[in-house]
Design a protein around this motif. Structure first.
Motif, PDB file in Angstrom:
ATOM      1  N   ASP A 106     -12.548  -7.790  12.761  1.00  0.00           N
ATOM      2  CA  ASP A 106     -11.146  -8.068  13.076  1.00  0.00           C
ATOM      3  C   ASP A 106     -10.246  -6.838  13.158  1.00  0.00           C
ATOM      4  N   TRP A 107     -10.349  -5.915  12.217  1.00  0.00           N
ATOM      5  CA  TRP A 107      -9.326  -4.880  12.150  1.00  0.00           C
ATOM      6  C   TRP A 107      -9.857  -3.447  12.059  1.00  0.00           C
ATOM      7  N   GLY A 108     -11.178  -3.284  11.963  1.00  0.00           N
ATOM      8  CA  GLY A 108     -11.744  -1.944  11.813  1.00  0.00           C
ATOM      9  C   GLY A 108     -11.442  -1.020  12.975  1.00  0.00           C
ATOM     10  N   THR A 109     -11.617  -1.506  14.190  1.00  0.00           N
ATOM     11  CA  THR A 109     -11.369  -0.674  15.365  1.00  0.00           C
ATOM     12  C   THR A 109      -9.904  -0.254  15.430  1.00  0.00           C
ATOM     13  N   TYR A 110      -9.029  -1.214  15.183  1.00  0.00           N
ATOM     14  CA  TYR A 110      -7.594  -0.921  15.185  1.00  0.00           C
ATOM     15  C   TYR A 110      -7.269   0.175  14.171  1.00  0.00           C
ATOM     16  N   CYS A 128       4.173  10.125   6.087  1.00  0.00           N
ATOM     17  CA  CYS A 128       5.413   9.795   6.773  1.00  0.00           C
ATOM     18  C   CYS A 128       5.924  10.980   7.571  1.00  0.00           C
ATOM     19  N   SER A 129       6.738  10.671   8.581  1.00  0.00           N
ATOM     20  CA  SER A 129       7.391  11.711   9.351  1.00  0.00           C
ATOM     21  C   SER A 129       8.639  11.128   9.981  1.00  0.00           C
ATOM     22  N   THR A 130       9.409  11.958  10.640  1.00  0.00           N
ATOM     23  CA  THR A 130      10.640  11.468  11.262  1.00  0.00           C
ATOM     24  C   THR A 130      10.401  10.950  12.663  1.00  0.00           C
ATOM     25  N   ALA A 131       9.170  11.027  13.155  1.00  0.00           N
ATOM     26  CA  ALA A 131       8.873  10.549  14.501  1.00  0.00           C
ATOM     27  C   ALA A 131       8.870   9.027  14.534  1.00  0.00           C
ATOM     28  N   ALA A 132       9.287   8.465  15.657  1.00  0.00           N
ATOM     29  CA  ALA A 132       9.325   7.019  15.805  1.00  0.00           C
ATOM     30  C   ALA A 132       7.951   6.486  16.167  1.00  0.00           C
ATOM     31  N   VAL A 133       7.654   5.285  15.725  1.00  0.00           N
ATOM     32  CA  VAL A 133       6.387   4.635  16.020  1.00  0.00           C
ATOM     33  C   VAL A 133       6.675   3.239  16.542  1.00  0.00           C
ATOM     34  N   SER A 134       5.949   2.841  17.578  1.00  0.00           N
ATOM     35  CA  SER A 134       6.139   1.518  18.156  1.00  0.00           C
ATOM     36  C   SER A 134       5.723   0.430  17.177  1.00  0.00           C
ATOM     37  N   GLU A 135       6.367  -0.731  17.265  1.00  0.00           N
ATOM     38  CA  GLU A 135       5.995  -1.843  16.404  1.00  0.00           C
ATOM     39  C   GLU A 135       4.575  -2.304  16.685  1.00  0.00           C
ATOM     40  N   TYR A 136       4.026  -1.959  17.827  1.00  0.00           N
ATOM     41  CA  TYR A 136       2.679  -2.393  18.157  1.00  0.00           C
ATOM     42  C   TYR A 136       1.614  -1.554  17.476  1.00  0.00           C
ATOM     43  N   ASP A 137       2.030  -0.589  16.654  1.00  0.00           N
ATOM     44  CA  ASP A 137       1.094   0.216  15.894  1.00  0.00           C
ATOM     45  C   ASP A 137       0.882  -0.330  14.486  1.00  0.00           C
ATOM     46  N   TYR A 138       1.263  -1.580  14.258  1.00  0.00           N
ATOM     47  CA  TYR A 138       1.201  -2.138  12.913  1.00  0.00           C
ATOM     48  C   TYR A 138       0.424  -3.445  12.880  1.00  0.00           C
ATOM     49  N   ILE A 139      -0.303  -3.634  11.780  1.00  0.00           N
ATOM     50  CA  ILE A 139      -0.885  -4.935  11.467  1.00  0.00           C
ATOM     51  C   ILE A 139      -0.409  -5.304  10.074  1.00  0.00           C
ATOM     52  N   LYS A 140      -0.046  -6.534   9.885  1.00  0.00           N
ATOM     53  CA  LYS A 140       0.283  -7.034   8.558  1.00  0.00           C
ATOM     54  C   LYS A 140      -0.792  -8.042   8.154  1.00  0.00           C
ATOM     55  N   VAL A 141      -1.352  -7.860   6.966  1.00  0.00           N
ATOM     56  CA  VAL A 141      -2.357  -8.781   6.478  1.00  0.00           C
ATOM     57  C   VAL A 141      -1.709  -9.678   5.438  1.00  0.00           C
ATOM     58  N   LEU A 142      -1.694 -10.967   5.710  1.00  0.00           N
ATOM     59  CA  LEU A 142      -0.966 -11.913   4.878  1.00  0.00           C
ATOM     60  C   LEU A 142      -1.824 -12.452   3.747  1.00  0.00           C
ATOM     61  N   SER A 143      -1.225 -12.623   2.597  1.00  0.00           N
ATOM     62  CA  SER A 143      -1.903 -13.269   1.479  1.00  0.00           C
ATOM     63  C   SER A 143      -1.916 -14.775   1.694  1.00  0.00           C
ATOM     64  N   LYS A 144      -2.965 -15.437   1.234  1.00  0.00           N
ATOM     65  CA  LYS A 144      -3.024 -16.894   1.308  1.00  0.00           C
ATOM     66  C   LYS A 144      -2.199 -17.532   0.194  1.00  0.00           C
TER      67      LYS A 144
END
Length: 207
Positions: free
Chosen positions: A22-26, A161-177
């Motif tokens: 699911d998330w390794g490649t990302y 961290c840095s001051t450079a902007a990152v697109s929201e598409y560079d994130y995954i959130k893993v939700l707790s059940k």
């Protein structure tokens, strides 16, 4: 009745499968993964099954097994949100009343919660996690207040961290059940320049 090592192996293999499928490649391509359930959950809940004098050996084995043997990614930052057991019980009973539900077998056993909290704090010290106290001056802190402290630790992460902007598409959130759980572990994985955490574009629930 499953011992700590066997139970941890089951959860670890499940994590390994989700990492590969699911998330390794990302992640390997530079993605940021934020989780509130991961190897550290075994460190809290499974280590609590061990006698106190044997927990250090278990914690050492756990990280070697999941990170070195299985090859799961190590976290860049682990934040442990600590809540005293009496506050945990108040939160659970309040949730039951608000949702007209009944606690499960684990949520009814507050002695187990107390042991898990004790083990969690010991694991935090063993692994050098960042601990955030969610209760101050006898009262629960606000979500916003706790958030600000979490974010301050993220910002202080140096190369993370840095001051450079990152697109929201560079994130995954893993939700707790079980998002209502009082003691949570939040982990941040960073393989690229990151400035801020924004709304994720997709979610995983395999942890």
């Amino acid at each position: 009745d499953v011992n700590a090592y066997a139970a941890s192996a089951f959860y670890a293999v499940d994590r390994y499968a989700s990492y590969k499928q699911d998330w390794g490649t990302y992640y390997e391509q530079g993605g940021l993964v934020v989780t509130d359930r991961y190897t550290t959950s075994n460190a809290v809940h499974q280590a609590s099954k061990e006698p106190e004098e044997k927990r250090g050996a278990f914690l050492k084995w756990l990280y070697e097994f999941e990170y070195d043997k299985l090859g799961l990614p190590r976290p860049d930052l682990v934040i442990y949100l600590d809540v005293p057991t009496d506050f945990t019980e108040k939160l659970l009973r309040g949730r039951e009343a608000a949702t007209n539900t009944s606690a499960d077998i684990h949520e009814k056993d507050m002695s187990s919660f107390a042991t898990c909290r004790e083990t969690g704090r010991a694991a935090a010290k063993f692994y050098h996690w960042t601990v955030i106290d969610c209760v101050r001056d006898g009262a629960m802190r606000s979500i916003e207040d706790i958030h600000d402290e979490i974010y301050a630790h993220v910002e202080a992460g140096g190369d993370m961290c840095s001051t450079a902007a990152v697109s929201e598409y560079d994130y995954i959130k893993v939700l707790s059940k079980k998002r209502e759980s009082a003691d949570e572990v939040v982990q941040l994985y960073v393989r690229d320049i990151v400035s801020t955490i924004v709304t994720p574009d997709r979610s995983l629930a395999a942890f």
